[in-house]
Design a protein around this motif. Structure first.
Motif, PDB file in Angstrom:
ATOM      1  N   VAL A 164     -59.150 -51.615 -63.167  1.00 45.56           N
ATOM      2  CA  VAL A 164     -59.711 -52.370 -64.285  1.00 45.56           C
ATOM      3  C   VAL A 164     -58.593 -53.046 -65.077  1.00 45.56           C
ATOM      4  CG1 VAL A 164     -60.788 -52.100 -66.557  1.00 45.56           C
ATOM      5  CG2 VAL A 164     -61.828 -51.041 -64.546  1.00 45.56           C
ATOM      6  N   GLU A 165     -58.807 -54.311 -65.403  1.00 48.32           N
ATOM      7  CA  GLU A 165     -57.866 -55.024 -66.266  1.00 48.32           C
ATOM      8  C   GLU A 165     -58.365 -54.924 -67.703  1.00 48.32           C
ATOM      9  OE1 GLU A 165     -55.970 -59.514 -66.893  1.00 48.32           O
ATOM     10  OE2 GLU A 165     -57.420 -59.128 -65.290  1.00 48.32           O
ATOM     11  N   SER A 166     -57.483 -54.519 -68.608  1.00 44.78           N
ATOM     12  CA  SER A 166     -57.908 -54.308 -69.990  1.00 44.78           C
ATOM     13  C   SER A 166     -56.838 -54.777 -70.957  1.00 44.78           C
ATOM     14  CB  SER A 166     -58.229 -52.827 -70.233  1.00 44.78           C
ATOM     15  OG  SER A 166     -57.046 -52.053 -70.115  1.00 44.78           O
ATOM     16  N   ARG A 167     -57.201 -54.803 -72.225  1.00 47.12           N
ATOM     17  CA  ARG A 167     -56.274 -55.245 -73.262  1.00 47.12           C
ATOM     18  C   ARG A 167     -56.553 -54.440 -74.532  1.00 47.12           C
ATOM     19  NH1 ARG A 167     -56.730 -61.275 -73.700  1.00 47.12           N
ATOM     20  NH2 ARG A 167     -55.556 -61.097 -71.759  1.00 47.12           N
ATOM     21  N   SER A 168     -55.514 -54.028 -75.221  1.00 44.99           N
ATOM     22  CA  SER A 168     -55.689 -53.273 -76.457  1.00 44.99           C
ATOM     23  C   SER A 168     -56.270 -54.178 -77.540  1.00 44.99           C
ATOM     24  CB  SER A 168     -54.355 -52.682 -76.920  1.00 44.99           C
ATOM     25  OG  SER A 168     -53.441 -53.720 -77.245  1.00 44.99           O
ATOM     26  N   VAL A 169     -57.048 -53.586 -78.430  1.00 42.55           N
ATOM     27  CA  VAL A 169     -57.649 -54.317 -79.542  1.00 42.55           C
ATOM     28  C   VAL A 169     -57.404 -53.522 -80.825  1.00 42.55           C
ATOM     29  CG1 VAL A 169     -59.428 -55.414 -78.135  1.00 42.55           C
ATOM     30  CG2 VAL A 169     -59.881 -53.182 -79.184  1.00 42.55           C
TER      31      VAL A 169
END
Length: 247
Positions: A164-169
């Protein structure tokens, strides 16, 4: 505004994730069926409140027998749910409208829509919601996110977490939504009447928002957990025993 208060308690689940072998709202917490804790919370807030419980039709007789055998004395009616949560809520709202006749459409009638699987809802939380609701604006309880969050950008190969590709928020930009969600009855009844595809809605605020209604926030409670997994049952039972049990 001095509001007349209604409540729709949604108890349509069958508890598959809880592993209970029966609807999770019937499972005992500290010796008392979960749904009794939930109904008692609303009755303790306002004994005159009109309450409708919406549940799977297959379990209505079982529930009625449970109430008789335990001499459960909180006044409420029962109506069969629909195929989705939103359809069940609409059935509950329709039942309230019938029981209150034309008075349900008066501007001083408010309805709280609450999940039966949140048995730790407090009197103070319910009161905050009814105090906050206004004409043309529904209100929902929220709590700040306490964990770090990541936004999924791509689900990757078969949805495996490793791909899974993800990004911190920034978690300060997000809140967790709870129930009861509270509206003027006529506002939410009209919103459900305008909704074309109830399957796509996961809560009542999203139905109201789709109809153009404003959504206000009020302070929720981290103890107001939704009991879903076996671990949730243990947490809820511990909290209920700490607070004292009523049946």
């Amino acid at each position: 505004m001095n509001k007349q208060r209604f409540a729709v308690i949604v108890a349509g689940g069958i508890g598959s994730r809880a592993g209970a072998g029966m609807p999770k709202q019937f499972v005992e917490l500290a010796g008392v069926p979960m749904i009794f804790h939930t109904l008692r919370a609303f009755a303790d807030y306002d004994r005159k409140m009109k309450i409708v419980v919406v549940m799977n039709g297959e379990y209505m007789d079982v529930y009625a027998r449970m109430c008789r055998e335990r001499e459960f004395d909180v006044p409420h009616s029962i109506v069969e749910g629909g195929a989705t949560r939103a359809e069940s809520v609409r059935n509950g709202l329709a039942e309230l409208g019938v029981s209150a006749a034309e008075g349900a459409l008066d501007s001083n009638v408010a309805v709280a829509i609450h999940d039966a699987a949140r048995p730790l809802v407090s009197r103070e939380l319910i009161e905050r919601g009814f105090d906050a609701v206004e004409e043309g604006m529904g209100v929902v309880p929220v709590v700040k996110a306490v964990n770090s969050l990541r936004r999924i950008i791509s689900h990757g190969d078969g949805g495996r977490l490793s791909t899974v590709e993800s990004r911190s928020v920034d978690r300060n930009d997000y809140v967790e939504v709870q129930t009861p969600q509270i509206f003027l009855y006529r506002d939410i009844w009209e919103a459900y009447g305008e909704a074309e595809d109830l399957k796509r809605f996961t809560d009542d605020a999203s139905v109201a928002e789709a109809a153009g209604m404003k959504i206000g926030l009020f302070e929720g409670d981290h103890r107001n957990i939704k009991v879903t997994t076996p671990e949730d049952f243990m947490i809820a039972e511990t909290l209920l025993r700490m607070e004292g049990i009523k049946e």
